[in-house]
Scaffold this active site. Structure first.
Site, PDB file in Angstrom:
ATOM      1  CB  SER A  90      -0.966  -0.052   1.183  1.00 48.14           C
ATOM      2  OG  SER A  90      -2.038   0.831   0.999  1.00 48.14           O
ATOM      3  CG  ASP A 150      -6.915  -2.296  -3.559  1.00 49.19           C
ATOM      4  OD1 ASP A 150      -7.597  -1.565  -2.822  1.00 49.19           O
ATOM      5  OD2 ASP A 150      -5.706  -2.511  -3.375  1.00 49.19           O
ATOM      6  CG  HIS A 207      -5.956  -2.446   0.095  1.00 42.98           C
ATOM      7  ND1 HIS A 207      -5.208  -1.775  -0.853  1.00 42.98           N
ATOM      8  CD2 HIS A 207      -5.420  -2.112   1.296  1.00 42.98           C
ATOM      9  CE1 HIS A 207      -4.269  -1.063  -0.241  1.00 42.98           C
ATOM     10  NE2 HIS A 207      -4.373  -1.256   1.059  1.00 42.98           N
TER      11      HIS A 207
END
Length: 701
Positions: A549, A635, A670
């Site tokens: 991320s 995501d 995600h």
């Protein structure tokens, strides 16, 4: 580096020239076409993805498999090892509430949690939600919120079946095990029950996947008939709900990364309008707990960079009535507070080590719970009950599996309730955890937590995985992770760089790694790598960087700025296309992220700052280490096209090194795969790549 026997040719993404000019600066983006124009629809239904984009992503997956396919037996071995360290029928310590104690557990071989309860003083358990049964018809399944009603008759639960983080809420009867007809869709998953259990509050996501509206749903009615309770007008603010510490209120907590504002709804009077606590002021953050007619507020008001605790009357909670209870102490960061009928508990961190401090609210006496290891993790676990003297907390270190304790805040005695079992065996004495400080160019000292197997020769020859994040004020705890042992047992050193941008050394540590100071995060990671080399834990080109991320942005920036230090880099769901994302105010996270990175739409300075480090925009004709980028098609946080564009540009631009690989999970978002064992398949790919990059793909224990 061992190559696959029959690697396919790397895909070549078409260049479709696209450029734009802002603040007088022209930026060219040949791979903008990889962003599907109907991305919002793709989040809800991945089948509508543009065929050209799907073809490219599929080709990248085939190429990655062709290069890493020869590690398939190694990956299976890694999964077998990691699964062997998981207690398959694991269960949480039951948490008491009234006549019952509520728990979560897994069945042997099960991928998903079971939610249940037992009589408070022990007895047979009763399962209300069976995650394995609920997931059987879905390729992806993840629970969101799960909360029983005050009368213990109903259980609200939510799940996401796409990986796009749109959660649907249902209500189940404990007595029958059946769901009511109520269905509330496109929420963030959280639920707060009204006191009479006839209605509940939830947050609905808008068309851009933003949590902006609070609604009240009355049981037995349609979602279309729900009542809008509160709507946030600032698209840069997100809104979430939770119960207050006493259970009296639903707290509407809104904010961005710099400012916050909270409102209270009396759960005994759910139709009453929310009541503002203190109006938003730029840069002032606060969160609250309630006890009787008094609020306890954790805040950075009055330049309390590392936060302080104030009190205010419930009847007049505005800023002017705040009074210091625990004053601001520079360098002692108050992470969180928890409140009970007779005690205030605060979790603090000083010099990257946490402690729990307990204050008797009658006598004002304080005492602390701390541990002696060089690096460890400590966290409070909360309670359903307010009228209790019991505090539950968890402790672990990089060598010590997690331990859950019940602590009597009056007698100061602790009881071990659970020690994480490692079925395949684990002896903490076989491992060493320690910490070094890496000195940055400006003199800042960056803590680096280290784990290795006792007896390892520290002569610089060992490969090392260096993990980092460094954003949003999130600290990276030096906690136990059984998966890491699969690398460490093969001779790897495992290290965590507690870089600026996180709050490992206080909130000032975070402020020194954001916006115009963002490059401190990247430099801190590089100096951590160099310090590990200098201390003979490893050598240049023996290090594999790992981040996800915003930590994936770190990986991309470090690949551009200090790639010569690394044998390989793993970037999971990497936020690498920073400029383009921050320029697109329709994306779910963009407006709330402007306080973190800057707003390049409005500010030329912010535009130039982001352009100067954005990994995608700074790919250069130079050698790069081997890179594995991993994305998720659905995501909503780091969209699939960010790693796809990055790898395409790298492959077209770099002059040597590599290879650079893209793996897109076409059925997840995600967090990757949803099942606890399926997730191990993805960890195994990361570890197999790390071993491959270090020339150890055939390594065995």
């Amino acid at each position: 580096m061992t190559q696959a026997k029959t690697p396919s040719q790397p895909p070549v993404a078409l260049r479709r020239p696209h450029s734009f000019t802002r603040h007088g600066i022209t930026v060219t983006d040949d791979y903008a076409w990889l962003k599907d124009e109907k991305w919002q629809e793709v989040l809800r239904d991945p089948a509508v993805l543009d065929p050209d984009i799907r073809k490219y992503l599929d080709e990248e997956n085939v190429y990655t498999e062709s290069l890493l396919g020869h590690t398939s037996s190694l990956q299976k071995t890694l999964v077998r090892e990691m699964r062997g360290r998981i207690k398959e029928d694991d269960s949480s310590v039951p948490s008491p509430d009234g006549p019952f104690a509520y728990f979560r557990r897994f069945r042997e071989g099960g991928q998903h949690e079971l939610f249940g309860r037992m009589p408070r003083d022990g007895g047979e358990g009763h399962i209300v939600l069976d995650g394995d049964a609920l997931a059987k018809d879905h390729t992806y399944f993840k629970f969101g919120g799960s909360r029983h009603s005050n009368d213990h008759k109903l259980h609200a639960w939510s799940a996401d079946t796409k990986g796009s983080e749109y959660f649907s809420i249902r209500v189940r009867e404990w007595a029958t095990g059946k769901d009511l007809d109520d269905l509330v869709e496109e929420t963030d998953g959280g639920v707060v029950w009204a006191a009479d259990a006839k209605s509940f509050f939830y947050v609905k996501l808008d068309d851009n996947h933003r949590p902006m509206q609070v609604w009240r749903h009355r049981l037995g009615t349609q979602q279309a008939d729900d009542t809008l309770v509160y709507e946030e007008q600032d698209s840069g603010w997100f809104t979430h709900l939770h119960e207050s510490t006493s259970g009296r209120f639903c707290v509407i907590a809104g904010g961005d990364h710099e400012t916050s504002e909270q409102r209270l709804i009396d759960l005994a009077n759910p139709e009453a309008p929310p009541r503002l606590v203190a109006a938003r002021e730029d840069g002032v953050q606060y969160s609250l707990a309630d006890r009787g007619d008094e609020l306890f507020i954790l805040t950075n008001a009055d330049d309390a960079i590392d936060f302080k605790i104030v009190t205010a009357p419930l009847s007049q909670p505005e800023r002017k009535n705040w009074r210091d209870l625990i004053p601001y102490r520079p360098g002692i960061y108050i992470i969180d507070l928890d409140l009970y009928a007779g005690h205030l508990v605060r979790l603090e961190r000083a010099n990257a080590l946490p402690s729990i401090v307990i204050r008797d609210l009658t006598t004002r006496d304080e005492h602390a719970i701390a541990f002696d290891e060089a690096a460890y993790s400590l966290d409070t676990m909360g309670s359903y009950e307010f009228e209790t003297t019991n505090l539950r907390f968890a402790y672990s270190s990089m060598t010590t599996p997690s331990e859950v304790y019940d602590y009597d805040m009056v007698t100061r005695t602790r009881t071990l309730r659970k020690r994480q079992e490692i079925p395949s065996g684990h002896d903490a004495a076989d491992y060493v955890t320690t910490r070094i400080m890496a000195k940055a160019q400006d003199g800042a000292e960056v803590p680096v937590s280290i784990l290795y197997r006792r007896g390892l020769k520290l002569d610089g020859s060992a490969p090392l995985l260096l993990y980092g994040y460094g954003s949003y004020g999130m600290a990276m705890p030096a906690s136990f992770n059984a998966n890491r042992l699969s690398l460490v047992d093969r001779g790897f050193v495992y290290a965590i760089a507690h870089i600026r941008g996180g709050a490992d050394k206080g909130w000032g540590w975070y402020l020194d790694g954001k916006r115009e100071k963002k490059t401190n995060s990247f430099d801190d990671f590089a100096v951590s790598a160099r310090a590990l080399i200098d201390a003979k834990y490893t050598s240049a080109k023996r290090i594999v960087g790992h981040g996800g991320s915003a930590g994936g942005m770190l990986m991309g920036a470090v690949a551009n700025r200090a790639g010569e230090l690394f044998a390989g880099i793993v970037a999971e769901v990497p936020f690498v296309d920073v400029l383009n994302t921050m320029l697109d105010d329709t994306l779910p996270l963009t407006p709330p992220e402007w306080p973190e990175w800057g707003n390049p739409i409005e500010s030329e300075k912010d535009f130039r700052t982001i352009l100067s480090y954005s990994p995608y925009d700074n790919v250069a004709a130079k050698d790069y280490p081997a890179i594995l980028a991993m994305g998720g098609l659905t995501d909503p946080r780091v969209t699939y096209w960010e790693p796809a564009k990055w790898i395409a540009r790298l492959r077209a631009t770099m002059s040597g090194g590599g290879p650079v690989l893209l793996r897109t999970n076409m059925g997840a978002g995600h967090g990757g795969a949803s099942g606890r064992f399926d997730r191990l398949d993805e960890v195994a790919i990361v570890y197999a790549f790390a071993l491959w990059a270090a020339g150890m793909a055939e390594a065995r224990v």
